[in-house]
Design a protein around this motif. Sequence first.
Motif, short mmCIF file in Angstrom:
data_model
loop_
_atom_site.label_atom_id
_atom_site.label_comp_id
_atom_site.label_asym_id
_atom_site.label_seq_id
_atom_site.Cartn_x
_atom_site.Cartn_y
_atom_site.Cartn_z
N PRO A 139 0.80 -1.24 0.00
CA PRO A 139 0.00 0.00 0.00
C PRO A 139 0.83 1.28 0.00
CG PRO A 139 -0.89 -1.58 1.56
CD PRO A 139 0.45 -2.11 1.15
N LEU A 140 2.11 1.19 0.30
CA LEU A 140 2.94 2.40 0.24
C LEU A 140 3.01 2.97 -1.17
CD1 LEU A 140 5.97 1.39 2.53
CD2 LEU A 140 3.86 2.57 3.18
N LEU A 141 2.76 2.12 -2.18
CA LEU A 141 2.81 2.59 -3.57
C LEU A 141 1.74 3.63 -3.86
CD1 LEU A 141 5.04 1.49 -5.42
CD2 LEU A 141 4.46 -0.19 -3.68
N CYS A 142 0.71 3.72 -3.01
CA CYS A 142 -0.28 4.80 -3.12
C CYS A 142 -0.39 5.54 -1.80
CB CYS A 142 -1.64 4.27 -3.56
SG CYS A 142 -2.92 5.55 -3.60
N ALA A 143 -0.80 4.83 -0.74
CA ALA A 143 -1.00 5.49 0.55
C ALA A 143 0.29 6.11 1.07
CB ALA A 143 -1.54 4.48 1.56
N GLY A 144 1.41 5.47 0.81
CA GLY A 144 2.69 6.00 1.29
C GLY A 144 3.07 7.30 0.61
N ILE A 145 3.05 7.31 -0.72
CA ILE A 145 3.46 8.51 -1.44
C ILE A 145 2.41 9.61 -1.31
CG2 ILE A 145 2.54 7.68 -3.65
CD1 ILE A 145 5.63 9.97 -2.99
N THR A 146 1.13 9.24 -1.18
CA THR A 146 0.08 10.24 -1.04
C THR A 146 0.26 11.05 0.24
OG1 THR A 146 -1.51 8.96 -2.33
CG2 THR A 146 -2.42 10.57 -0.81
N THR A 147 0.72 10.43 1.29
CA THR A 147 0.93 11.14 2.56
C THR A 147 2.34 11.69 2.69
OG1 THR A 147 1.34 8.99 3.65
CG2 THR A 147 -0.88 9.91 3.79
N TYR A 148 3.33 11.01 2.12
CA TYR A 148 4.72 11.48 2.20
C TYR A 148 4.89 12.82 1.48
CZ TYR A 148 9.85 11.36 1.67
OH TYR A 148 11.21 11.65 1.69
N HIS A 149 4.28 12.95 0.31
CA HIS A 149 4.48 14.15 -0.51
C HIS A 149 4.10 15.44 0.22
CE1 HIS A 149 4.77 16.66 -4.08
NE2 HIS A 149 3.52 17.04 -3.91
N PRO A 150 2.89 15.56 0.78
CA PRO A 150 2.58 16.81 1.47
C PRO A 150 3.38 17.02 2.75
CG PRO A 150 0.79 15.24 1.73
CD PRO A 150 1.73 14.67 0.72
N LEU A 151 3.78 15.96 3.40
CA LEU A 151 4.61 16.10 4.60
C LEU A 151 5.98 16.66 4.23
CD1 LEU A 151 3.71 12.74 6.38
CD2 LEU A 151 3.06 15.02 7.15
N LYS A 152 6.56 16.12 3.17
CA LYS A 152 7.85 16.64 2.71
C LYS A 152 7.71 18.06 2.18
CE LYS A 152 11.56 16.04 -0.60
NZ LYS A 152 11.98 15.42 -1.88
N GLU A 153 6.65 18.33 1.43
CA GLU A 153 6.43 19.66 0.85
C GLU A 153 6.34 20.71 1.95
OE1 GLU A 153 5.61 22.21 -2.51
OE2 GLU A 153 6.30 20.13 -2.40
N ALA A 154 5.79 20.32 3.10
CA ALA A 154 5.64 21.26 4.22
C ALA A 154 6.90 21.34 5.09
CB ALA A 154 4.46 20.84 5.09
N GLY A 155 7.93 20.58 4.73
CA GLY A 155 9.17 20.62 5.50
C GLY A 155 9.06 20.02 6.88
N VAL A 156 8.23 19.00 7.02
CA VAL A 156 8.03 18.38 8.33
C VAL A 156 9.33 17.78 8.84
CG1 VAL A 156 6.87 16.47 9.53
CG2 VAL A 156 5.57 17.96 7.99
N GLY A 157 9.62 18.06 10.10
CA GLY A 157 10.82 17.54 10.74
C GLY A 157 10.64 17.54 12.24
N PRO A 158 11.74 17.36 12.98
CA PRO A 158 11.65 17.31 14.44
C PRO A 158 10.94 18.55 15.01
CG PRO A 158 13.81 16.58 13.73
CD PRO A 158 13.11 17.09 12.51
N GLY A 159 9.93 18.29 15.81
CA GLY A 159 9.20 19.38 16.46
C GLY A 159 8.05 19.96 15.68
N THR A 160 7.92 19.62 14.39
CA THR A 160 6.77 20.12 13.63
C THR A 160 5.48 19.56 14.22
OG1 THR A 160 8.11 20.12 11.60
CG2 THR A 160 5.73 20.30 11.34
N ARG A 161 4.50 20.42 14.35
CA ARG A 161 3.23 20.00 14.95
C ARG A 161 2.25 19.64 13.83
NH1 ARG A 161 2.27 25.53 17.86
NH2 ARG A 161 2.98 26.11 15.75
N VAL A 162 1.96 18.34 13.73
CA VAL A 162 1.15 17.82 12.63
C VAL A 162 -0.12 17.19 13.18
CG1 VAL A 162 1.04 16.13 10.75
CG2 VAL A 162 3.17 17.39 11.18
N GLY A 163 -1.25 17.59 12.62
CA GLY A 163 -2.52 16.92 12.90
C GLY A 163 -2.92 16.07 11.71
N VAL A 164 -3.37 14.86 11.96
CA VAL A 164 -3.83 13.96 10.90
C VAL A 164 -5.31 13.69 11.12
CG1 VAL A 164 -3.60 11.69 9.82
CG2 VAL A 164 -1.56 12.90 10.65
N ILE A 165 -6.13 14.09 10.14
CA ILE A 165 -7.57 13.86 10.21
C ILE A 165 -7.88 12.51 9.59
CG2 ILE A 165 -9.85 14.73 9.63
CD1 ILE A 165 -8.57 17.48 9.20
N GLY A 166 -8.38 11.60 10.40
CA GLY A 166 -8.76 10.28 9.92
C GLY A 166 -7.66 9.25 10.13
#
Length: 352
Positions: free
Chosen positions: A159-186
Amino acid sequence: MSTTTPALAAASADAGFERVQIDRRDLRPDDVRIDIRWAGICHSDIHMKRGEWGEALYPLTPGHEILGTVLEVGSDVSDHQVGDVVGVGCLVDSCGECAACQDGEEQYCAKGAVPTYGAEDYHGEITKGGYSGEVVVRDDFVVRIPETYAESDHAGVTPLLCAGITTYHPLKEAGVGPGTRVGVIGLGGLGHVGVKIASAMGADVTVFSRTDAKKEDGLAFGAKDYRATEDGSVLEELAGSFDLILNTVGSGIPLDSYLGLLDRGGVLANVGAPEDSLQVSAFSLIGNRRAIRGSMIGGLPETQEMLDFCGEHGITATVEVIDAGQVDDYYDKVVDGQVRYRAVIDTETLAG
């Protein structure tokens, strides 16, 4: 000339899946033939099969989460060899010439990227997906499965071939790293993978789910907090607390309320695809310079990057392995939220 392989196909939106034989083309110089071992079920497969995103091209063989072994390569292929464990995601071709393709964002190809199933490709053929025994794909759209994964991990990697890249892309685009405050809906098929990846990036992750039913799982996946939104006070209590909100649900949510969770300059990244139009007040965006950003999978270079990252951190999807005869039932279970958390077809069962 072509070869045949067992597959599942639906004759119409209302029809069940039937075991059939489908054709796969003989190899072109830049093709790879793959023996499919695992095929994930994505909610978008259900939307497509049931005609919820417009009339599909039937008979339809879905599946864009594909993992298997290379059987044969074309004469011009050098990146993949017979015996390699590889994957195929949501796309199987693009023009390769436009600015998006040149930037490694084939999903935004100006000519139109070719989906893995249910679409006419550049040669006038209808693509058929991973609910099948074999697939032939242009080599640029085949990715390597990291050797850090054991064979026993492969169903969960699929499932990473869809679910993985679908979630990885916006996390990387936002520069998520140590200490970033992320909320996940669902905390479903997409959300649970997003929690695992964001946590591995070092983020402080909070899950927003309708009830507390999945709280134990959410915390086990790496979230530091879990909030049930049926308690109407939660969104007010956490106002201004997040840098990024990742919306993974496919139904409508009160966007204005969730935008209020964002701190100054925060972003709500939308990867879910509800049928109805999104409704939001301009004041929810103007206040504190908040933004809504759409995101659709990722390009092939980033898909490989995501797999390498997940392999390094031991991330797989949490899956239920099913046989080919259970797919119709599992479509209903996915819609009803009864699957923990992705269903993956054992393609060795396709022959019946």
